[in-house]
Write an enzyme that holds these catalytic residues in place. Structure first.
Site, PDB file in Angstrom:
ATOM      1  N   CYS A 163       0.827  -1.211   0.000  1.00  0.00           N
ATOM      2  CA  CYS A 163       0.000   0.000   0.000  1.00  0.00           C
ATOM      3  C   CYS A 163       0.862   1.261   0.000  1.00  0.00           C
ATOM      4  O   CYS A 163       0.509   2.261  -0.633  1.00  0.00           O
ATOM      5  CB  CYS A 163      -0.948  -0.010   1.191  1.00  0.00           C
ATOM      6  N   THR A 164       1.988   1.209   0.682  1.00  0.00           N
ATOM      7  CA  THR A 164       2.906   2.347   0.696  1.00  0.00           C
ATOM      8  C   THR A 164       3.522   2.549  -0.680  1.00  0.00           C
ATOM      9  O   THR A 164       3.603   3.676  -1.179  1.00  0.00           O
ATOM     10  CB  THR A 164       4.000   2.152   1.767  1.00  0.00           C
TER      11      THR A 164
END
Length: 181
Positions: A28-29
């Protein structure tokens, strides 16, 4: 992340609406940083970017600050929106979590592109390429070029969500989403 309700009925620009499992996780980062890198390019092309996950507003605020994310992240309380869009997965014996899916929505709430087979390291570039290719031709003609890194659905209209506080399920792409910005 301002705490206000977000409504697709107020879209004034084409919008990249991407769903992701959780703030601060590796994938997600990487995905959020990718969209952050291309944010100005997409804004110059007339698009907004909005991320959606069931993480709280305070988690979103921390994630945006830590990763220098320039766009809004929506709080999907209890993954309600993800559930209505059938974007939840439950691998046994784990609990449900949102799938990684991205929609390109026009200001009339029509879906111009949908990505659900996402390589987080290349995804933002894939979206930019699709948008640029679409501006050279029509978005509808791109549907025949769907590949793993291309959207899987083009020029569809999502139905099944109603404005917040109603039970009627006929709005295109969430007339009002009960999520907070």
């Amino acid at each position: 992340t301002s705490g206000e309700l977000y409504s697709t009925s107020n879209l004034s620009r084409n919008t990249i609406l991407y769903f992701y499992p959780a703030d601060g996780t590796e994938g997600c980062t990487i995905q959020a940083k990718g969209f952050s890198i291309v944010y100005e390019t997409l804004a110059d092309l007339g698009l907004d970017i909005v991320g959606v996950s069931p993480d709280t507003i305070s988690a979103h605020d921390k994630f945006r600050l830590d990763e220098n994310i320039p766009f809004h992240l929506l709080y999907d309380e209890g993954a309600a929106l993800c559930g209505k869009l059938n974007l939840l997965k439950r691998p046994p014996p784990d609990e449900e979590y949102p799938l990684r899916v991205t929609f390109l929505i026009d200001h009339n709430r029509r879906i111009l592109g949908k990505w659900n087979d996402i390589d987080v390291e290349k995804h933002s570039d894939d979206v930019v390429t699709f948008v640029i290719d679409g501006s050279r031709t029509t978005m509808a003609s791109s549907s025949s070029a769907a590949t793993q890194r291309r959207p899987s659905a083009v020029c569809a209209t999502v139905r099944g969500l109603a404005p917040a506080g109603t039970s009627k399920a006929t709005e295109s792409v969430a007339g009002s989403m009960a999520v907070s910005v």
